[in-house]
Design an enzyme around this catalytic site. Structure first.
Site, PDB file in Angstrom:
ATOM      1  N   GLY A   1       0.860  -1.202   0.031  1.00  0.00           N
ATOM      2  CA  GLY A   1      -0.124   0.124   0.070  1.00  0.00           C
ATOM      3  C   GLY A   1       0.831   1.165   0.097  1.00  0.00           C
TER       4      GLY A   1
ATOM      5  N   ASN B   1       1.662   3.144  -2.545  1.00  0.00           N
ATOM      6  CA  ASN B   1       1.086   3.860  -3.466  1.00  0.00           C
ATOM      7  C   ASN B   1      -0.119   4.613  -2.933  1.00  0.00           C
ATOM      8  OD1 ASN B   1       2.372   4.603  -6.201  1.00  0.00           O
ATOM      9  ND2 ASN B   1       2.732   2.155  -6.021  1.00  0.00           N
TER      10      ASN B   1
ATOM     11  N   ARG C   1     -14.365 -15.618 -10.823  1.00  0.00           N
ATOM     12  CA  ARG C   1     -13.871 -14.156 -10.865  1.00  0.00           C
ATOM     13  C   ARG C   1     -14.787 -13.189 -11.070  1.00  0.00           C
ATOM     14  NH1 ARG C   1      -8.811 -12.937 -11.841  1.00  0.00           N
ATOM     15  NH2 ARG C   1      -8.348 -15.076 -12.816  1.00  0.00           N
TER      16      ARG C   1
ATOM     17  N   MET D   1      -3.354  -7.047  -7.169  1.00  0.00           N
ATOM     18  CA  MET D   1      -2.441  -7.944  -8.033  1.00  0.00           C
ATOM     19  C   MET D   1      -3.441  -9.449  -8.403  1.00  0.00           C
ATOM     20  SD  MET D   1       0.348  -6.261  -8.171  1.00  0.00           S
ATOM     21  CE  MET D   1       1.753  -7.384  -8.630  1.00  0.00           C
TER      22      MET D   1
ATOM     23  N   LEU E   1      -8.726  -8.636 -13.476  1.00  0.00           N
ATOM     24  CA  LEU E   1     -10.166  -8.269 -13.625  1.00  0.00           C
ATOM     25  C   LEU E   1     -10.750  -8.929 -14.894  1.00  0.00           C
ATOM     26  CD1 LEU E   1      -9.444  -4.359 -12.567  1.00  0.00           C
ATOM     27  CD2 LEU E   1     -10.600  -6.180 -11.037  1.00  0.00           C
TER      28      LEU E   1
ATOM     29  N   HIS F   1       1.822   0.955 -13.040  1.00  0.00           N
ATOM     30  CA  HIS F   1       2.606  -0.120 -13.427  1.00  0.00           C
ATOM     31  C   HIS F   1       4.139   0.093 -13.321  1.00  0.00           C
ATOM     32  CE1 HIS F   1       3.427  -4.123 -15.265  1.00  0.00           C
ATOM     33  NE2 HIS F   1       4.479  -3.475 -15.968  1.00  0.00           N
TER      34      HIS F   1
ATOM     35  N   ASP G   1      -2.154  -4.141 -18.780  1.00  0.00           N
ATOM     36  CA  ASP G   1      -1.277  -3.576 -19.063  1.00  0.00           C
ATOM     37  C   ASP G   1      -1.234  -2.851 -20.278  1.00  0.00           C
ATOM     38  OD1 ASP G   1      -0.492  -4.191 -16.416  1.00  0.00           O
ATOM     39  OD2 ASP G   1       0.937  -5.626 -16.930  1.00  0.00           O
TER      40      ASP G   1
ATOM     41  N   ALA H   1       9.615   7.372  -8.038  1.00  0.00           N
ATOM     42  CA  ALA H   1       8.883   7.647  -9.036  1.00  0.00           C
ATOM     43  C   ALA H   1       7.310   7.426  -8.974  1.00  0.00           C
ATOM     44  CB  ALA H   1       9.549   7.439 -10.311  1.00  0.00           C
TER      45      ALA H   1
HETATM   46  C1  GAR Z   1       4.047  -1.225  -7.068  1.00  0.00           C
HETATM   47  O1  GAR Z   1       5.096  -1.146  -7.557  1.00  0.00           O
HETATM   48  C2  GAR Z   1       2.963  -1.180  -8.333  1.00  0.00           C
HETATM   49  O2  GAR Z   1       3.420  -0.550  -9.313  1.00  0.00           O
HETATM   50  C3  GAR Z   1       2.988  -2.615  -8.532  1.00  0.00           C
HETATM   51  O3  GAR Z   1       2.685  -3.302  -7.319  1.00  0.00           O
HETATM   52  C4  GAR Z   1       3.587  -2.619  -6.336  1.00  0.00           C
HETATM   53  C5  GAR Z   1       2.623  -2.126  -5.340  1.00  0.00           C
HETATM   54  O4  GAR Z   1       3.359  -1.660  -4.151  1.00  0.00           O
HETATM   55  N1  GAR Z   1       1.868  -3.080  -9.588  1.00  0.00           N
HETATM   56  C6  GAR Z   1       1.675  -3.761 -10.317  1.00  0.00           C
HETATM   57  O5  GAR Z   1       2.743  -4.440 -10.579  1.00  0.00           O
HETATM   58  C7  GAR Z   1       0.593  -4.107 -11.123  1.00  0.00           C
HETATM   59  N2  GAR Z   1       0.828  -4.701 -12.353  1.00  0.00           N
HETATM   60  P1  GAR Z   1       2.454  -1.019  -3.156  1.00  0.00           P
HETATM   61  O6  GAR Z   1       1.616  -1.864  -2.596  1.00  0.00           O
HETATM   62  O7  GAR Z   1       3.685  -0.548  -2.057  1.00  0.00           O
HETATM   63  O8  GAR Z   1       2.026   0.359  -3.713  1.00  0.00           O
END
Ligand code: GAR
Length: 228
Positions: free
Chosen positions: A17, A19, A70, A95, A98, A114, A150, A178
């Site tokens: 989490g 992001n 799903r 992850m 959908l 991504h 993606d 970033a």
């Molecule tokens: C992040 O690096 C995000 O870009 C990636 O998972 C991580 C989650 O980190 N997402 C993917 O790979 C989706 N294809 P976070 O839970 O700390 O935000």
């Protein structure tokens, strides 16, 4: 007339989490155009649920283990999104693939981050694959979510250099910083309406369409240019 109301955003997570945290921090500013109205996790143990709770944001766990298909799981997420009155959805380390029906319902209102410069390195293990391929610039992408994984139209990207001594961990750390910069910015753009999806493409309005004229030079090239 421009709708200046803060838009209700629900964030879908599966794990750490960080992001989500970046979005929660951005939304503390009353001038930020989006309000994080809820968090949904498909994993009860997701660490991000703690961040949401510490910001007093309602959290719901909708586990795939409780549904046969799903589609049923996605229907339950859709219902939860509607009960939270979501206007936009952010996938932040969610992850799980959908279903096409769910994606269709939220198309144009759902974005994802991504950890690669799409269309390079779709899917998992992006940092290891970037290192193995020898690219000198890597980064992250915020894009609208469409049926292909993606593959949706790009909203914002940030590039970082790949150093010769990088490991998967050091590169991931640089890209993650970033990510935390671009995700709040991209969400602000869709919440303000300066960017939207139309005819399968990202449409920019106002000054956002003027690209930064700087060119990022990968490490090594600058030294070479200096020595000649
Ligand atoms: C992040 O690096 C995000 O870009 C990636 O998972 C991580 C989650 O980190 N997402 C993917 O790979 C989706 N294809 P976070 O839970 O700390 O935000």
């Amino acid at each position: 007339m421009n709708d200046r109301r803060r838009k209700r955003v629900v964030v879908l997570i599966s794990g750490r989490g960080s992001n989500l945290n970046a979005l929660l921090h951005a939304a503390i500013d009353p001038a930020y155009p989006a309000d994080i109205a809820g968090v949904i996790s498909n994993k009860a143990a997701a660490k991000g649920l703690e961040s949401a709770a510490s910001h007093n944001v309602p959290c719901v766990v909708v586990s795939e283990d409780d549904y046969e298909t799903r589609e049923d799981h996605d229907d339950a997420i859709d219902e939860t999104l509607r009960s939270m009155k979501a206007e936009f959805v952010c996938l932040a380390g969610y992850m799980r693939l959908l279903s096409p029906a769910f994606v269709k319902k939220w198309q144009g209102r759902m974005i994802n981050i991504h950890p690669a410069l799409l269309p390079a390195f779709k899917g998992l293990n992006t940092h290891a694959r970037a290192l193995a391929s020898g690219v000198r610039i890597h980064g992250c992408t915020v894009h609208f979510v469409t049926a292909g994984m993606d593959e949706g139209p790009v909203i914002l990207q940030a590039a970082v250099p790949v150093h010769s001594k990088d490991t998967e961990e050091t590169l991931a750390e640089r890209v993650l910083k970033a990510e935390h910069l671009v995700y709040p910015r991209a969400l602000a753009m869709i919440a303000q309406g300066t960017v939207r999806m139309a005819s399968g493409q990202t449409m920019f309005t106002g000054s956002e369409e003027i690209a930064d004229p700087q060119i990022m030079i990968s490490p090594g090239m600058r030294d070479k240019a200096r020595s000649t």
